[in-house]
Structures are given as C-alpha cells and as structure tokens.
Design a protein around this motif. Structure first.
Motif, PDB file in Angstrom:
ATOM      1  N   ASP A  57     118.311 -67.262 -57.131  1.00 28.69           N
ATOM      2  CA  ASP A  57     118.693 -66.637 -58.396  1.00 28.69           C
ATOM      3  C   ASP A  57     119.759 -67.449 -59.115  1.00 28.69           C
ATOM      4  OD1 ASP A  57     116.920 -64.601 -57.996  1.00 28.69           O
ATOM      5  OD2 ASP A  57     118.407 -63.163 -57.275  1.00 28.69           O
ATOM      6  N   TYR A  58     120.757 -67.900 -58.350  1.00 24.54           N
ATOM      7  CA  TYR A  58     121.824 -68.697 -58.956  1.00 24.54           C
ATOM      8  C   TYR A  58     121.271 -70.001 -59.531  1.00 24.54           C
ATOM      9  CZ  TYR A  58     126.123 -71.404 -59.441  1.00 24.54           C
ATOM     10  OH  TYR A  58     127.140 -72.169 -59.936  1.00 24.54           O
ATOM     11  N   CYS A  59     120.384 -70.655 -58.787  1.00 22.53           N
ATOM     12  CA  CYS A  59     119.797 -71.908 -59.278  1.00 22.53           C
ATOM     13  C   CYS A  59     118.938 -71.653 -60.515  1.00 22.53           C
ATOM     14  CB  CYS A  59     118.967 -72.560 -58.170  1.00 22.53           C
ATOM     15  SG  CYS A  59     119.940 -73.191 -56.790  1.00 22.53           S
ATOM     16  N   ARG A  60     118.286 -70.480 -60.562  1.00 24.90           N
ATOM     17  CA  ARG A  60     117.507 -70.138 -61.756  1.00 24.90           C
ATOM     18  C   ARG A  60     118.441 -69.988 -62.957  1.00 24.90           C
ATOM     19  NH1 ARG A  60     115.232 -66.110 -59.658  1.00 24.90           N
ATOM     20  NH2 ARG A  60     113.400 -67.157 -58.812  1.00 24.90           N
ATOM     21  N   GLY A  61     119.612 -69.414 -62.708  1.00 30.81           N
ATOM     22  CA  GLY A  61     120.584 -69.296 -63.779  1.00 30.81           C
ATOM     23  C   GLY A  61     121.134 -70.640 -64.216  1.00 30.81           C
ATOM     24  N   LEU A  62     121.276 -71.566 -63.268  1.00 33.03           N
ATOM     25  CA  LEU A  62     121.785 -72.901 -63.612  1.00 33.03           C
ATOM     26  C   LEU A  62     120.886 -73.603 -64.617  1.00 33.03           C
ATOM     27  CD1 LEU A  62     123.018 -74.418 -60.207  1.00 33.03           C
ATOM     28  CD2 LEU A  62     124.415 -73.728 -62.148  1.00 33.03           C
ATOM     29  N   VAL A  63     119.573 -73.451 -64.444  1.00 31.46           N
ATOM     30  CA  VAL A  63     118.655 -74.209 -65.290  1.00 31.46           C
ATOM     31  C   VAL A  63     118.208 -73.444 -66.530  1.00 31.46           C
ATOM     32  CG1 VAL A  63     117.831 -75.560 -63.345  1.00 31.46           C
ATOM     33  CG2 VAL A  63     116.619 -73.467 -63.957  1.00 31.46           C
ATOM     34  N   SER A  64     118.477 -72.103 -66.565  1.00 22.98           N
ATOM     35  CA  SER A  64     117.976 -71.344 -67.713  1.00 22.98           C
ATOM     36  C   SER A  64     118.979 -70.361 -68.316  1.00 22.98           C
ATOM     37  CB  SER A  64     116.734 -70.549 -67.306  1.00 22.98           C
ATOM     38  OG  SER A  64     117.086 -69.489 -66.417  1.00 22.98           O
ATOM     39  N   ASP A  65     120.162 -70.264 -67.696  1.00 19.71           N
ATOM     40  CA  ASP A  65     121.172 -69.291 -68.126  1.00 19.71           C
ATOM     41  C   ASP A  65     120.718 -67.841 -67.919  1.00 19.71           C
ATOM     42  OD1 ASP A  65     122.993 -71.242 -68.871  1.00 19.71           O
ATOM     43  OD2 ASP A  65     122.173 -71.373 -70.905  1.00 19.71           O
ATOM     44  N   ASP A  66     119.656 -67.647 -67.181  1.00 24.34           N
ATOM     45  CA  ASP A  66     119.163 -66.291 -66.923  1.00 24.34           C
ATOM     46  C   ASP A  66     118.575 -66.263 -65.518  1.00 24.34           C
ATOM     47  OD1 ASP A  66     118.070 -63.785 -66.805  1.00 24.34           O
ATOM     48  OD2 ASP A  66     116.735 -64.036 -68.542  1.00 24.34           O
ATOM     49  N   GLU A  67     119.253 -65.565 -64.606  1.00 30.30           N
ATOM     50  CA  GLU A  67     118.808 -65.529 -63.217  1.00 30.30           C
ATOM     51  C   GLU A  67     117.459 -64.832 -63.042  1.00 30.30           C
ATOM     52  OE1 GLU A  67     121.759 -63.956 -60.623  1.00 30.30           O
ATOM     53  OE2 GLU A  67     123.164 -65.626 -60.954  1.00 30.30           O
ATOM     54  N   ASN A  68     117.012 -64.080 -64.037  1.00 31.43           N
ATOM     55  CA  ASN A  68     115.733 -63.356 -63.935  1.00 31.43           C
ATOM     56  C   ASN A  68     114.606 -64.039 -64.706  1.00 31.43           C
ATOM     57  OD1 ASN A  68     116.574 -60.952 -62.364  1.00 31.43           O
ATOM     58  ND2 ASN A  68     117.956 -60.661 -64.105  1.00 31.43           N
ATOM     59  N   ASP A  69     114.862 -65.220 -65.231  1.00 29.93           N
ATOM     60  CA  ASP A  69     113.839 -65.937 -65.994  1.00 29.93           C
ATOM     61  C   ASP A  69     112.852 -66.582 -65.022  1.00 29.93           C
ATOM     62  OD1 ASP A  69     112.291 -67.420 -67.680  1.00 29.93           O
ATOM     63  OD2 ASP A  69     113.939 -68.581 -68.551  1.00 29.93           O
ATOM     64  N   ASP A  78     113.555 -76.726 -57.378  1.00 34.06           N
ATOM     65  CA  ASP A  78     113.855 -78.162 -57.306  1.00 34.06           C
ATOM     66  C   ASP A  78     115.353 -78.368 -57.113  1.00 34.06           C
ATOM     67  OD1 ASP A  78     111.246 -78.903 -57.576  1.00 34.06           O
ATOM     68  OD2 ASP A  78     111.374 -79.342 -59.734  1.00 34.06           O
ATOM     69  N   VAL A  79     116.146 -77.621 -57.875  1.00 41.07           N
ATOM     70  CA  VAL A  79     117.601 -77.708 -57.747  1.00 41.07           C
ATOM     71  C   VAL A  79     118.042 -77.225 -56.370  1.00 41.07           C
ATOM     72  CG1 VAL A  79     119.795 -76.805 -58.616  1.00 41.07           C
ATOM     73  CG2 VAL A  79     118.016 -77.495 -60.219  1.00 41.07           C
ATOM     74  N   LEU A  80     117.480 -76.113 -55.912  1.00 46.78           N
ATOM     75  CA  LEU A  80     117.847 -75.569 -54.604  1.00 46.78           C
ATOM     76  C   LEU A  80     117.569 -76.575 -53.491  1.00 46.78           C
ATOM     77  CD1 LEU A  80     117.214 -71.986 -53.330  1.00 46.78           C
ATOM     78  CD2 LEU A  80     116.560 -73.921 -51.913  1.00 46.78           C
TER      79      LEU A  80
END
Length: 863
Positions: A57-69, A78-80
């Motif tokens: 979830d945190y990595c999703r937020g890093l790349v999109s500013d939205d952890e639920n995107d 990829d980041v994780l």
C-alpha cells in the motif's frame, strides 16, 4: 538442524499454534500472507521494526499518491521488489506486507530471496471472512471494497496453504484466528552459520580423508589431549573427513566426539555429502574413495551397530560454512566469495561444498577450478580445503589447508588468530592421486597483488581507531600517480608516516611556537606523562629491514638480493642506487643482531620510522633553488646597501632610521642563512650520513607502534644505536615531563630552549602511552611538534620574528592540519595492524594509499 544450513522447511501444526513463538531468522525475507483485512500491517507493526517492513500500500502511494489506486499496482510492486532487493543485498531482514495470496506474487518473492541467498519465510494469517469484512468496513479508504474481493482472497489462500513449502518457503508459520495471531510472539533466531560470537582461538584442520593416525599426530602437536586442549582452543574441521584413507570410521569417531563435547566445529565436505546420501539409501557411485569407506563401515557394523545412524545424523546436521570471530574468519570446505558469507541457500551450500569450475577439464580429465581466491577482496579470512596443494599459502585473504595427506603429502592446520601453520607428514601414500600433487596450482599462486579497483575513485577505509575515513576521488587520483610511477616495490611499501600537527600558536613575546602550549594541550586532554623527543632536521625515512634474504622472500616475496627497503614519506626510494640501500639495511641488520633485537622481539623483520640526515642529502634541489637563493640575494644586496647608507650618514644625511632597519634586515637574512646551513653538510656515499630511528613500527605478528610506550620504544632504539659500529645510527635525546607538575613543565621548557639555542630544530611532544583518547572520546594527537625560534625562519622567512609579522602569523588556522594528522595516524596504525596480522597486500595498501591521498588535501605547507 539440517543439512541445508538449519532451515527446517516444516509447517507448524495449527493445534500447537496458540501462544507459540514464531522463529524468524535474523537475515531473511519474511512474507506475510493473508486476505485484505486479515491484520498483516498490525502484525508487522507489532513484531518488526518499521524500517524492516515494506508495504505494498505504501509503495502504491509512492508512485500514485493514492494507496488505493489499483492501477498503480504493477509499478508499486516494482518499487517494493527493488527496495526489498537493496535491503537483502545489504544483509537486512525484510518483511513484505502485501496480500501475497496469489502463487505468482509469492513466486517473485521467493525468487528475490534466492537471488540474494536468504531464507524465504512465510507467516500466514488465516482469519475468517467476516472478520476481514468488518475490518475493511471500519476503514474509510476501504469501506467500498467489494465483498467478492475478500472471498477471492480467501479461496486463493485456501488453495495455497498446502503448497507453500513446495513453492520454496523454507519455514511456514500458519496462525489461524485472531486469538492465535494476537497471542503469537516473533522471536529472532540467528542463522546456524553465524557464530561470530565465538572468538576462538581456533585450530583449523585441513582435509583428512580417513588418515586417522595423521589426525591424532596433528592434534597432539597442536596440544590436544584426548580431543581437548588445555588452553580451551577449539578445533575446526574443513570437511572431507572420509574416503580414500585407511580409517574413515576412526576419523569420524574422533571428530564426532569432539563436536559433541563442544571442543570442535565441523563443516561438510563433498565426500561427507556423498557418504550421507549413501547412508540414506540413495543411489550413488562408489567412486573417489567411497568404496573403501563403505568397506570400512561394514567392518565397523559388528563392533557398533548404531554407528551408521550416528554418522548419518552427524552429516545431516553439518552447516555449509561458519562465520566466526566477529566476522573476521570464514571456514568452509571449497572456499566462498564474500557475497556468500553468512548467507543461506542451495547455491551457497553448493559453492561451499564443491567450489566453482570454469567448465573446462585439464589434461587429467579433472575439472578446472575457478580461481576465485585471486580476485578475493573480502575482509574476512577464508580458510578452506578441497583442492590439494603442495603447501598452504595465503592468497589475498584466503588459504587452502588441503595439503594432500592421503596422497602422501602433509596434514595441515592453521592456528587462528596467530595465522601460524602446523603440519605433520603422512605415514605413506594411501591413495594415488589422478593428478600429481606437485602440479596443483592454487597454493603456488600469489594472486593479483594490487588492482586499480582497490584504490580508484572515492574510497571509504574502515579503521579500528577512527571508524570510517573518506578519501576524495581527486586525492586518490593524485596518490595513484605518485604510487604507480615513483614508489618502491608495493610488496615492501607497508607504511607511510602520518603528518604531524604543530602545537598551538604561542602568545609568548618573540615566539610563534612554545612548549607551554604543547604541555597545556596534553594536560587538558587528561594526559599527564609525555615524552619530549629531540626533533632531527633531516628527511623522514621508513626502513624495512629483514634478517636475511630468505626472510625477505618468504614474508614479502622479494626478488633475489633484496632484503628490505628504505623509502621517503611518499613511498619513493630514498636512494636511487639500490646497492646503497642494501648497504644501509646491512648496517641496520648488523646493529639489530648485536643488540639482540631479533631474538627479543621474536621476529625476522623490523619496520623502523626515523630521520635520515643531513637534510641536504635529499633536499639539495630545494636548498639551491629556494633557501640558498634567498641567502645569496641577501648577501649580494645588503652589503652595498648598508655601505651606501653608512656613507650617507657620514655626510650628515638623515638616514639613521633607515640604516637601523636595513641592519636588522641584514641580520635576519644572515640568521636565515645560518639556520639552514646547520642542517647541511657534505657526504660521500654513506660517509657523513646518519639515521636517527625514533620508533619501531612493527615486527612479525606485532604492531609495536600501538603496543609499546614511547620510553620502551626509545630504550630499544638506544640499544640498536649502541650495536652499530659503522657510525650510521644516531640516538634521540629526550626528557619525560609531568604536565600537571609546574616544575616538570618548566624543566621541559628549559630543555627545549637549550636544545634550540644550540642549533636544534626543536622537539616533538608525545604521550608516553599510545592510542589515548580525550574525555569526549576523540583521539589525542599522537604528537605535537614544537619548533625552535631560529628554525622557523626557514619556514616563515628571515623577518618573521618582527612584531608586525608575528601578529599576522598568529592568526594561522590549525584545525585542518590537526584533523589531517589524526586521520593519517589512524590510517597508519590500521596499516600496521593489518601487516602484523598477516593480511593480504591489498588490505595493507588500502590505508597506506589513503595516507598518501590525504597528503593531497590543501593545507598550509608551513604548518
């Protein structure tokens, strides 16, 4: 404990899960598996450090500013994976907080763990669907999550539970229900190969191959009595205990009993691995000596029916390699590159058992081993066997102890940390080798002595006294130019002396430097006893003196006719003629013999720091172009100028003030000329040359610069000078001072004033003890130079003592010079420690090169 380095691969039964401890290896990839809402993030936060946990979830937020995107999921993983890979490469435990209920997601994580040779561990949180749904509903960002997503996660989880081990997870912990999850405790356990807490001393024994008589003889020579050492030493066996020799059961019985008693450690060899498979009933070929072992076991069965079972269990429990002595020592069977040290995987175990090959075969049909030791640059010493060599020898920081006992060679052990080899001869040739022992190459290779990659670019050097010290890339480039073009043989360049800071600037009238500031510095630093040493005005020289040519060849690998070296503080040969250098070394060697230093220090080489006099011997160019030129110009300009002024004064002209100033200037210029001439005289060959040693830096196995106090150092050097009948050696006068005693400080000041009034350069004030630290923890300056008033004319110019000049010069900044002196001192001692410890050439050169690089830092050259 298992034959795969202790990873059990077992799934804990749910019935025993309540309140149980969850064992997690200190270096591993922990994968939390569970449906969304199962409590993985809460579990991770409770049991692991925040920095250990990587959340999808945190990595999703890093790349999109939205952890639920969910559209950013691919990039997020990829980041994780990238962050997890970096942590694992750095040897950090990593916890992945993602659902990981799909086989493909887990497959990528298991692959990542294998790439970095760490254990993949699964922790499954099996929570009822209703609980997951309620938790998601309570979270605003997930309140709208469709129920079918949770149901799909649950189905995928159910399908996965029985197959996690087959996917590659080495440990699987399943926690069912919220109560079991809440009651569980995560316990960190060390890897089975991590025995860094064991510091020895150790006796590491090479390949035995069933030679029980030779083993008993070697153990006796090492001081063991029935498997125990009276001084508590621990034996470490590098494997290949069995096959080919006459008594594999006898060797196993001895080694197994010592391991069971806690007096020995053992790693498996490829021959134990094959024997273990045979004892399990696997199909193996009875070749390479295994047939002889099987026959010996058959005879053993009648005496001890349980012997086979105990041997099988012993082999099953052997760990591929051990990391010992704080990480300074690695023991394995076939050698191990640094990237595998302390790692746990099938690849690591395979390399530790069999080594690596080039894919080629030699003329005897045997595989050609990849020469990994030639490229080894690890900090830990790697001790291994596997490939027989005629004699054990260090290659970089590795040594092979298989000296072919079963082939009629010798059985060899290494005493650690002494780095001393002990061996016994084989009774006979027990097994004819396919390849003659003398054709074996690894023991005869020295490896590549130095490599550009060891010194190029920005460097970080680890030191025991000042931690990590940085060397700038531009400074490294300058040092590389000097060392590659002008330095002595790198095998003989063991030390470069550090620069020395002057004492604080004096406020005493007429003085720029004065002993009062040096004594005050050490008093304030808590150093009460200091030694004031006469400072010789010459050129700094480091002498490596070997007792004979044989000692030089064996320890430093020198060519015929070379018994050491004499080099400057930048590593250049002091004399252009090698024959003159050997004459100096011969006189030093003879003096050491007469003084009895070889026997007293138990060494066959000495490393000395000193001054070679006169100054003009090495600085003749500087004298002609700089100092003599100033003196000559003053001698040509002032007499006619004074004559003209005196004539004008005789005619009544008002030039009295100007005449007085010019007379003072002329006197200053003459004082300048007199100052440098004191340190110059004519030499013819070695006639007129003097060497004033003031420190014994190192001897075999000892870093004396860090071990012996200054008074002991100088007493030994007095004896060295007394043993010289050639007139080469000069003693160093000194005086002990108590910095807390006013009378003692006054006596030290008077001694310095008398010394400099008689033409001496000055003195160096050093703590009596070595390696001292200030109350705040910083290193104390190893020495402060306090130069005489007249000597400083050479440095600052003829007229520097004039009040207006002194006011300006007293603004000099000493901070950078003092920092440089401490860093170079720490690096110099680090080089000596590594030299005395028998570490490879590149390790010794790392701090030596760094000292030379630091000399390129911009600093006032007059300090």
């Amino acid at each position: 404990m298992t034959g795969t380095d202790g990873s059990s691969g077992s799934t804990a039964p749910a019935a025993s899960a309540a309140g149980r401890s969850i064992a997690v290896t200190d270096l591993s990839l922990v994968v939390l598996i569970g449906a969304t809402g199962s409590g993985k993030s809460t579990f991770a936060a409770r049991h692991f450090k925040p920095t250990e946990v990587i959340s999808s979830d945190y990595c999703r937020g890093l790349v999109s500013d939205d952890e639920n995107d969910q559209s950013a999921t691919a990039d997020a993983f990829d980041v994780l994976h990238y962050i997890a890979g970096k942590r694992l490469a750095a040897g950090r435990r990593t916890v992945v907080d993602a659902t990981s209920v799909q086989p493909e997601a887990r497959r990528q994580l298991v692959k990542l763990a294998r790439e970095h040779d760490v254990l993949p561990i699964a922790i499954v949180l099996d929570v009822p669907e209703r609980v997951c749904a309620d938790r998601n509903a309570a979270r605003p960002e997930r309140a709208a999550l469709p129920r079918h997503v949770i149901q799909r996660h649950q189905r995928e989880l159910r399908r996965s539970l029985r197959g996690l081990e087959r996917e590659g997870f080495r440990k699987v912990h399943i926690l069912r229900g919220t109560e079991e999850i809440d009651a569980a405790r995560v316990v960190t356990e060390p890897r089975y190969n991590d025995l860094r807490h064991l510091t020895g001393p150790f006796d590491i024994v090479g390949d035995i191959h069933g030679c029980s008589v030779e083993l008993e003889a070697l153990l006796a020579r090492l001081g063991y009595d029935d498997g125990r050492h009276p001084e508590g030493r621990t034996a470490v066996f590098v494997g290949d205990l069995v096959d080919r020799g006459p008594d594999s059961p006898g060797v196993l019985r001895r080694v197994m009993s010592m391991v069971e008693a806690g007096t020995a450690l053992c790693v498996p060899g490829n021959h134990e691995n094959k024997l273990g498979r045979h004892l399990k009933g696997r199909q193996v070929q009875l070749t390479h000596g295994l047939a002889e072992t099987v026959e010996q076991f058959a005879a053993e069965d009648e005496r001890d029916p349980d012997f086979r079972r105990r041997v099988a269990a012993f082999i099953e429990g052997l760990v591929s390699h051990y990391v010992l002595d704080g990480g300074r020592l690695v023991v394995c069977h076939a050698g191990l590159p640094e990237k595998y040290h302390g790692r746990t995987s099938g690849r690591v175990r395979s390399h530790a058992l069999y080594g690596d090959t080039t894919g080629e075969t030699d003329e005897f049909g045997l595989p050609v081993r990849y020469p990994w030791a030639e490229d080894y640059r690890g900090r830990a010493a790697v001790v291994y066997g596997h490939t027989p060599v005629p004699a054990a020898s260090w290659i970089n920081n590795t040594i092979c102890l298989d000296t072919g006992a079963v082939f009629g060679g010798r059985l060899t052990a290494l005493r650690w940390p002494e780095r001393e080899l002990v061996d016994v001869p084989a009774e006979r040739v027990w097994y004819e080798p396919v390849r003659p022992l003398l054709n074996e190459a690894p023991g005869g290779r020295e490896g590549r002595p130095l490599d550009l990659g060891d010194v190029a670019g920005r460097r970080i050097v680890e030191t025991s006294r000042m931690g990590r010290l940085a060397v700038r890339e531009e400074n490294a480039a300058a040092a590389l130019e000097v060392m590659s073009r002008f330095a002595v043989d790198p095998r003989l360049l063991c030390h470069l002396p550090p620069t020395m800071a002057p004492c604080a600037t004096s406020a005493e009238e007429g003085f720029l430097e004065h002993p009062a500031e040096a004594f005050a510095y050490y008093r304030d630093a808590g150093v009460r006893e200091v030694v004031c040493e006469e400072k010789h005005m010459g050129s700094r020289a480091v002498a490596l003196v070997c007792r004979d040519e044989k000692a030089a060849t064996e320890r430093f690998g020198t060519a015929a006719g070379v018994t050491g070296t004499l080099h400057t503080r930048t590593g250049r040969p002091f004399f252009d003629d090698a024959a003159v250098t050997e004459q100096v070394l011969a006189r030093l060697r003879s003096a050491a013999e007469t003084a009895g230093l070889w026997e007293e220090l138990d060494t066959d080489w000495l490393l000395l720091d000193g001054e070679l006099l006169p100054w003009s011997l090495k600085a003749s160019g500087l004298l002609r172009t700089q100092y003599a030129a100033v003196g000559a110009a003053a001698g040509a300009a002032f007499p006619p100028a004074l004559a003209a002024l005196e004539s004008a004064a005789g005619r009544g002209a008002d030039v009295g003030g100007l005449l007085a100033r010019q007379r003072e200037r002329a006197a200053d210029a003459q004082a300048f000329t007199d100052a440098y001439r004191r340190y110059c005289w004519t030499t013819d060959g070695l006639a007129g040359v003097e060497f004033a040693p003031f420190q014994i830096l190192a001897a075999r196995g000892r870093s004396l610069a860090a071990e012996l106090p200054q008074d002991r150092q100088l007493a030994l050097l007095d004896r060295l000078a007394a043993g010289d009948g050639s007139g080469l050696l000069r003693t160093t006068r000194r005086l002990r001072v108590d910095t807390a005693d006013e009378a003692s400080v006054a006596a030290g000041t008077t001694w310095w004033l008398d010394l400099t009034a008689a033409g001496g350069e000055g003195m160096v004030v050093k703590p009596l003890a070595t390696g001292l630290r200030e109350p705040g923890g910083a290193l104390v300056q190893p020495g402060l130079k306090c130069r005489g008033r007249e000597y400083l004319r050479i440095i600052y110019g003829p007229e520097y003592t004039r009040p207006d000049h002194l006011v300006r010069l007293r603004q000099r900044a000493l901070g950078h010079k003092r920092s440089l002196a401490l860093r170079e001192y720490a690096l110099g001692l680090e080089a000596l420690d590594r030299l005395a410890g028998g570490e490879p050439l590149w390790r010794v050169h790392e701090p030596v090169f760094a000292v030379l690089a630091l000399e390129s830092e911009p600093v006032d050259p007059r300090l």
